[in-house]
Motif scaffolding. Structure first.
Motif, PDB file in Angstrom:
ATOM      1  N   HIS A 224       0.817  -1.204   0.000  1.00 32.23           N
ATOM      2  CA  HIS A 224       0.000   0.000   0.000  1.00 32.23           C
ATOM      3  C   HIS A 224       0.855   1.260   0.000  1.00 32.23           C
ATOM      4  CE1 HIS A 224      -2.495   3.231   1.691  1.00 32.23           C
ATOM      5  NE2 HIS A 224      -3.347   2.724   0.825  1.00 32.23           N
ATOM      6  N   PHE A 225       0.582   2.114  -0.954  1.00 30.91           N
ATOM      7  CA  PHE A 225       1.138   3.465  -1.009  1.00 30.91           C
ATOM      8  C   PHE A 225      -0.064   4.377  -1.221  1.00 30.91           C
ATOM      9  CE2 PHE A 225       4.544   0.763  -2.560  1.00 30.91           C
ATOM     10  CZ  PHE A 225       5.678   1.278  -1.952  1.00 30.91           C
ATOM     11  N   THR A 226      -0.257   5.338  -0.358  1.00 30.87           N
ATOM     12  CA  THR A 226      -1.406   6.236  -0.464  1.00 30.87           C
ATOM     13  C   THR A 226      -1.485   6.877  -1.843  1.00 30.87           C
ATOM     14  OG1 THR A 226      -1.282   6.662   1.908  1.00 30.87           O
ATOM     15  CG2 THR A 226      -2.543   8.234   0.585  1.00 30.87           C
ATOM     16  N   GLU A 227      -0.341   7.342  -2.348  1.00 30.87           N
ATOM     17  CA  GLU A 227      -0.314   8.011  -3.646  1.00 30.87           C
ATOM     18  C   GLU A 227      -0.700   7.057  -4.766  1.00 30.87           C
ATOM     19  OE1 GLU A 227       2.172   7.923  -1.473  1.00 30.87           O
ATOM     20  OE2 GLU A 227       2.443   9.995  -0.809  1.00 30.87           O
ATOM     21  N   LEU A 228      -0.227   5.817  -4.683  1.00 26.71           N
ATOM     22  CA  LEU A 228      -0.534   4.827  -5.717  1.00 26.71           C
ATOM     23  C   LEU A 228      -2.019   4.477  -5.690  1.00 26.71           C
ATOM     24  CD1 LEU A 228       0.789   3.132  -7.932  1.00 26.71           C
ATOM     25  CD2 LEU A 228       1.098   1.322  -6.248  1.00 26.71           C
ATOM     26  N   GLU A 229      -2.565   4.319  -4.497  1.00 25.08           N
ATOM     27  CA  GLU A 229      -3.994   4.040  -4.398  1.00 25.08           C
ATOM     28  C   GLU A 229      -4.803   5.218  -4.948  1.00 25.08           C
ATOM     29  OE1 GLU A 229      -7.285   2.140  -1.382  1.00 25.08           O
ATOM     30  OE2 GLU A 229      -5.477   3.007  -0.516  1.00 25.08           O
ATOM     31  N   GLY A 230      -4.334   6.436  -4.706  1.00 24.87           N
ATOM     32  CA  GLY A 230      -5.004   7.607  -5.261  1.00 24.87           C
ATOM     33  C   GLY A 230      -4.972   7.623  -6.781  1.00 24.87           C
ATOM     34  N   LEU A 231      -3.886   7.132  -7.353  1.00 29.17           N
ATOM     35  CA  LEU A 231      -3.725   7.100  -8.808  1.00 29.17           C
ATOM     36  C   LEU A 231      -4.495   5.947  -9.440  1.00 29.17           C
ATOM     37  CD1 LEU A 231      -2.216   8.164 -11.362  1.00 29.17           C
ATOM     38  CD2 LEU A 231      -0.393   6.542 -10.789  1.00 29.17           C
ATOM     39  N   LEU A 232      -4.397   4.758  -8.853  1.00 33.33           N
ATOM     40  CA  LEU A 232      -4.958   3.561  -9.475  1.00 33.33           C
ATOM     41  C   LEU A 232      -6.332   3.166  -8.960  1.00 33.33           C
ATOM     42  CD1 LEU A 232      -1.787   1.291  -9.507  1.00 33.33           C
ATOM     43  CD2 LEU A 232      -2.635   2.795 -11.329  1.00 33.33           C
ATOM     44  N   GLY A 233      -6.662   3.588  -7.740  1.00 37.43           N
ATOM     45  CA  GLY A 233      -7.944   3.205  -7.162  1.00 37.43           C
ATOM     46  C   GLY A 233      -8.090   1.696  -7.094  1.00 37.43           C
ATOM     47  N   PRO A 234      -9.257   1.173  -7.485  1.00 40.16           N
ATOM     48  CA  PRO A 234      -9.518  -0.266  -7.344  1.00 40.16           C
ATOM     49  C   PRO A 234      -8.864  -1.145  -8.411  1.00 40.16           C
ATOM     50  CG  PRO A 234     -11.419   0.808  -8.292  1.00 40.16           C
ATOM     51  CD  PRO A 234     -10.426   1.903  -7.942  1.00 40.16           C
ATOM     52  N   ARG A 235      -8.054  -0.580  -9.291  1.00 41.34           N
ATOM     53  CA  ARG A 235      -7.396  -1.394 -10.319  1.00 41.34           C
ATOM     54  C   ARG A 235      -6.268  -2.243  -9.748  1.00 41.34           C
ATOM     55  NH1 ARG A 235      -8.847   3.243 -13.050  1.00 41.34           N
ATOM     56  NH2 ARG A 235      -6.901   4.310 -12.708  1.00 41.34           N
ATOM     57  N   ALA A 236      -5.967  -2.071  -8.470  1.00 35.15           N
ATOM     58  CA  ALA A 236      -4.954  -2.897  -7.801  1.00 35.15           C
ATOM     59  C   ALA A 236      -5.521  -3.353  -6.465  1.00 35.15           C
ATOM     60  CB  ALA A 236      -3.664  -2.097  -7.596  1.00 35.15           C
ATOM     61  N   CYS A 237      -4.941  -4.413  -5.947  1.00 35.04           N
ATOM     62  CA  CYS A 237      -5.298  -4.884  -4.611  1.00 35.04           C
ATOM     63  C   CYS A 237      -4.118  -4.551  -3.704  1.00 35.04           C
ATOM     64  CB  CYS A 237      -5.571  -6.384  -4.626  1.00 35.04           C
ATOM     65  SG  CYS A 237      -6.268  -6.968  -3.075  1.00 35.04           S
ATOM     66  N   TYR A 238      -4.368  -3.811  -2.651  1.00 34.39           N
ATOM     67  CA  TYR A 238      -3.302  -3.269  -1.806  1.00 34.39           C
ATOM     68  C   TYR A 238      -3.123  -4.079  -0.529  1.00 34.39           C
ATOM     69  CZ  TYR A 238      -4.313   0.500  -4.984  1.00 34.39           C
ATOM     70  OH  TYR A 238      -4.535   1.216  -6.134  1.00 34.39           O
ATOM     71  N   VAL A 239      -1.893  -4.431  -0.240  1.00 34.47           N
ATOM     72  CA  VAL A 239      -1.569  -5.151   0.984  1.00 34.47           C
ATOM     73  C   VAL A 239      -1.296  -4.109   2.063  1.00 34.47           C
ATOM     74  CG1 VAL A 239       0.055  -6.727   2.087  1.00 34.47           C
ATOM     75  CG2 VAL A 239      -0.629  -7.097  -0.299  1.00 34.47           C
ATOM     76  N   LYS A 240      -2.160  -4.082   3.060  1.00 40.06           N
ATOM     77  CA  LYS A 240      -2.046  -3.073   4.112  1.00 40.06           C
ATOM     78  C   LYS A 240      -1.626  -3.661   5.454  1.00 40.06           C
ATOM     79  CE  LYS A 240      -5.473  -0.108   1.935  1.00 40.06           C
ATOM     80  NZ  LYS A 240      -6.755   0.580   2.059  1.00 40.06           N
ATOM     81  N   SER A 241      -1.665  -4.994   5.566  1.00 44.35           N
ATOM     82  CA  SER A 241      -1.291  -5.630   6.834  1.00 44.35           C
ATOM     83  C   SER A 241      -0.874  -7.073   6.574  1.00 44.35           C
ATOM     84  CB  SER A 241      -2.462  -5.592   7.814  1.00 44.35           C
ATOM     85  OG  SER A 241      -3.570  -6.292   7.277  1.00 44.35           O
ATOM     86  N   LYS A 242      -0.348  -7.701   7.598  1.00 40.24           N
ATOM     87  CA  LYS A 242       0.068  -9.103   7.498  1.00 40.24           C
ATOM     88  C   LYS A 242      -1.128  -9.953   7.076  1.00 40.24           C
ATOM     89  CE  LYS A 242       2.540 -12.591  10.133  1.00 40.24           C
ATOM     90  NZ  LYS A 242       3.837 -12.668   9.535  1.00 40.24           N
ATOM     91  N   GLY A 243      -0.905 -10.848   6.157  1.00 46.97           N
ATOM     92  CA  GLY A 243      -1.989 -11.677   5.634  1.00 46.97           C
ATOM     93  C   GLY A 243      -2.693 -11.045   4.453  1.00 46.97           C
ATOM     94  N   GLY A 244      -2.257  -9.864   4.075  1.00 48.08           N
ATOM     95  CA  GLY A 244      -2.910  -9.138   2.989  1.00 48.08           C
ATOM     96  C   GLY A 244      -2.770  -9.786   1.631  1.00 48.08           C
ATOM     97  N   VAL A 245      -1.646 -10.468   1.374  1.00 46.63           N
ATOM     98  CA  VAL A 245      -1.465 -11.130   0.080  1.00 46.63           C
ATOM     99  C   VAL A 245      -2.522 -12.209  -0.088  1.00 46.63           C
ATOM    100  CG1 VAL A 245       0.067 -12.558  -1.327  1.00 46.63           C
ATOM    101  CG2 VAL A 245       1.000 -10.620  -0.077  1.00 46.63           C
ATOM    102  N   THR A 246      -2.716 -13.022   0.939  1.00 41.67           N
ATOM    103  CA  THR A 246      -3.722 -14.085   0.883  1.00 41.67           C
ATOM    104  C   THR A 246      -5.108 -13.500   0.684  1.00 41.67           C
ATOM    105  OG1 THR A 246      -2.350 -15.467   2.296  1.00 41.67           O
ATOM    106  CG2 THR A 246      -4.675 -16.066   2.127  1.00 41.67           C
TER     107      THR A 246
END
Length: 122
Positions: free
Chosen positions: A60-82
């Motif tokens: 997770h990068f705030t700027e990247l989420e602002g740019l891409l929105g829901p076009r990516a899945c963001y890992v924000k905590s442990k277990g996020g990849v799964t």
């Protein structure tokens, strides 16, 4: 560290090969190196993956989420990849169901479902 079990090696460097690999994947992990992160950069893979039409799992990068929105899945905590993989599998199933409905009417879908069920019992 959470990305490590999902790493499958170095990508091919032949023209067009990376796009084919990305496009055939359920998702691509966009891990940013520590040096890049220190300079506020993200891995270029982010844009290559999206250009190839693949799904992206990234830190997770705030700027990247602002740019891409829901076009990516963001890992924000442990277990996020799964969690992201589960979400992307669900999205893929939903897309497939939408596609099936677009080529078949409800009666045809019911007939196909009954046929599939009867074949299971044999």
């Amino acid at each position: 560290a959470e990305f490590t079990p999902y790493w499958f090696g170095v990508l091919p460097h032949r023209p067009g090969a990376m796009a084919r690999v990305y496009g055939a994947s359920l998702a691509v992990l966009g891990a940013t190196m520590d040096v890049q992160r220190e300079y506020g950069m993200v891995n270029n893979r982010v844009f290559e993956v999206l250009a190839a039409g693949a799904s992206l799992i990234t830190e997770h990068f705030t700027e990247l989420e602002g740019l891409l929105g829901p076009r990516a899945c963001y890992v924000k905590s442990k277990g996020g990849v799964t969690s992201c993989i589960t979400e992307l599998e669900l999205r893929a199933k939903m897309e497939h169901a939408r596609w099936r409905r677009s080529i078949c009417n409800d009666k045809e879908l019911d007939t196909l479902a009954k046929l599939a069920e009867s074949n299971k019992e044999e």
